[in-house]
Write a protein that holds these residues in place. Sequence first.
Motif, PDB file in Angstrom:
ATOM      1  N   PHE A   1     -32.698 -17.632 -25.083  1.00  0.00           N
ATOM      2  CA  PHE A   1     -31.408 -18.100 -24.556  1.00  0.00           C
ATOM      3  C   PHE A   1     -31.538 -18.746 -23.182  1.00  0.00           C
ATOM      4  O   PHE A   1     -30.649 -19.469 -22.745  1.00  0.00           O
ATOM      5  N   LYS A   2     -32.646 -18.516 -22.496  1.00  0.00           N
ATOM      6  CA  LYS A   2     -32.842 -19.125 -21.179  1.00  0.00           C
ATOM      7  C   LYS A   2     -32.763 -20.658 -21.239  1.00  0.00           C
ATOM      8  O   LYS A   2     -32.432 -21.308 -20.262  1.00  0.00           O
TER       9      LYS A   2
ATOM     10  N   THR B   1     -28.870  -6.764 -22.159  1.00  0.00           N
ATOM     11  CA  THR B   1     -28.832  -7.059 -20.733  1.00  0.00           C
ATOM     12  C   THR B   1     -30.072  -6.598 -19.981  1.00  0.00           C
ATOM     13  O   THR B   1     -30.617  -5.526 -20.236  1.00  0.00           O
TER      14      THR B   1
ATOM     15  N   ASN C   1     -31.157  -8.606 -16.329  1.00  0.00           N
ATOM     16  CA  ASN C   1     -30.825  -8.958 -14.947  1.00  0.00           C
ATOM     17  C   ASN C   1     -29.311  -9.122 -14.740  1.00  0.00           C
ATOM     18  O   ASN C   1     -28.867  -9.516 -13.673  1.00  0.00           O
TER      19      ASN C   1
ATOM     20  N   ASN D   1     -26.448 -12.849 -18.115  1.00  0.00           N
ATOM     21  CA  ASN D   1     -25.776 -13.299 -19.319  1.00  0.00           C
ATOM     22  C   ASN D   1     -24.403 -12.635 -19.468  1.00  0.00           C
ATOM     23  O   ASN D   1     -23.401 -13.293 -19.747  1.00  0.00           O
TER      24      ASN D   1
ATOM     25  N   SER E   1     -38.027  -8.618 -22.150  1.00  0.00           N
ATOM     26  CA  SER E   1     -37.188  -9.430 -21.263  1.00  0.00           C
ATOM     27  C   SER E   1     -36.048  -8.608 -20.671  1.00  0.00           C
ATOM     28  O   SER E   1     -35.302  -9.086 -19.820  1.00  0.00           O
ATOM     29  N   MET E   2     -35.905  -7.370 -21.137  1.00  0.00           N
ATOM     30  CA  MET E   2     -34.898  -6.469 -20.571  1.00  0.00           C
ATOM     31  C   MET E   2     -35.545  -5.299 -19.843  1.00  0.00           C
ATOM     32  O   MET E   2     -34.863  -4.333 -19.508  1.00  0.00           O
TER      33      MET E   2
ATOM     34  N   ALA F   1     -32.970 -14.251 -28.460  1.00  0.00           N
ATOM     35  CA  ALA F   1     -34.292 -14.839 -28.721  1.00  0.00           C
ATOM     36  C   ALA F   1     -34.533 -14.963 -30.210  1.00  0.00           C
ATOM     37  O   ALA F   1     -33.988 -14.207 -31.021  1.00  0.00           O
TER      38      ALA F   1
END
Length: 497
Positions: free
Chosen positions: A112-113, A267, A269, A272, A321-322, A426
């Motif tokens: 999603f980045k 979630t 950081n 989002n 990533s979390m 992702a």
Amino acid sequence: MKEILYRSTRGGASGVKASEAILQGLAEDGGLFVPETMPVLDVKIEDLAGKSYQEIAYEVMKLFLTDYMEEDLKYCISHAYDSKFDTEEIAPIRKADGAYYLELFHGSTIAFKDMALSILPYLMTTAARMNHITDEIVILTATSGDTGKAALAGFADVPGTRIIVFFPDGGVSPIQKKQMVTQKGANCKVVAVRGNFDDCQTGVKNIFNDKAVKKEMAENGFRFSSANSINIGRLVPQIVYYVYSYATLLSRGVVKNGDPLNVVVPTGNFGNILAAYYAKLIGVPIGKLICASNENKVLFDFFQTGAYDRNREFMLTSSPSMDILISSNLERLIFRIAGDDAEKNVAMMNALSKDGRYEITDEMKVQLSDFRAGFADEAQTAEEIAALYRDADYIIDTHTAVASHVYRNYCSETGDTAPAVIASTASPYKFTRSVMTAIDKKYDAMGDFELVDALSVLSGVAVPRAIEDIRSAEVLHNTVCEIAQMEDVVKAFLGLK
Ligand SMILES: *Cc1c(COP(=O)(O)O)cnc(C)c1O
């Protein structure tokens, strides 16, 4: 239209134009830029139903980026959301087992980045032109795996920019790592750090805030900026897909005008889900904001108790990533629920860096009533992937699975029947080993790219270009450094002493 200006959550800056805030990334006092007043949508949500992603992007982004000229903003949008995405819808919404999965992974690096990082380079180079900046912009990025590649893809060979990415050595998936270390582009540098994501992020923030480095940079014609979600230029494009979701589900008859749509976000950081909150604040009828954590459940505990406490073991999970204990963007929410009081916010952020914890007041807690939180452990995450494959023939990645599990728990605990969008952050192709072994342990015997092919057979989804590209790509980056060496690595890359 009303001009929107930005100020720092730590009180050191105000009256900052959007383009300046994007160029700076982080405010000089270490705070994050937030809008001084929240804009509101100036079209009715039903008038957006059926509109394209690009059209909705313009309607949303123009509200926040008021110093950009219409033609400039439209140029940025049309060049960002183009054939780099493998679908014209840009962010398709797929129904499976009663929930709506908002697929945010159709961009060039399949996470999603890409939704924000395919436009950030355009916003930044436009901002440089608007502000007559001639210095070379050096993007410093800490990544838990996905931001790094998406930022590299966005900034590679963009004139007037350089980019340095720091990722935690051993803390990203094999595919994520291969995507980054094979990055081409003379202006790109990728570095593994012997530490975790929080170490990378804190290291980057320290370099940002170091006055001596900043001076030396300026003397040599460089200036720093950030591609992390601390940059408001990352956050604003992320608001778009929540507006788009509501408008699209409205046109499909899933929501009726004005009815709440819940949003579930895996979630790390807090960028989002904060974007979803901003979408609600500008007038989208979003119901509950459901924050989903993995075993690093610092945010779950925060919403439960009002105490943010990072003093705990850092877990490496299948949703890397979390894997974060210091959620930077929470500061924007804290500032807001403190009544836009920079002093109160600073006290809490100082406590966080000194003692690793802070507690919000009851008054602040009351304002979190739209938020819910849950978490999934490793077994629950794997079971969610297996169950959705079994029941709906739909394969999701580990991060999305965390959210999906939390959503099902939420529904059974509350009986809430409002429709919900789950941010699918992702592609399962990025986490093939975890995904495939969740479905069947036998897959663990296969190599990384054998797994890719097996996933394609199982899902019926063609292998994305992003994966094909790295199958045989050459490794171009092999720098590994200690946390304390990050600054030296930056200086060496820039040719400073
Ligand atoms: C970055 C990321 C997240 C976490 O998003 P935040 O904005 O940091 O909360 C979740 N899933 C994936 C796949 C990501 O890349």
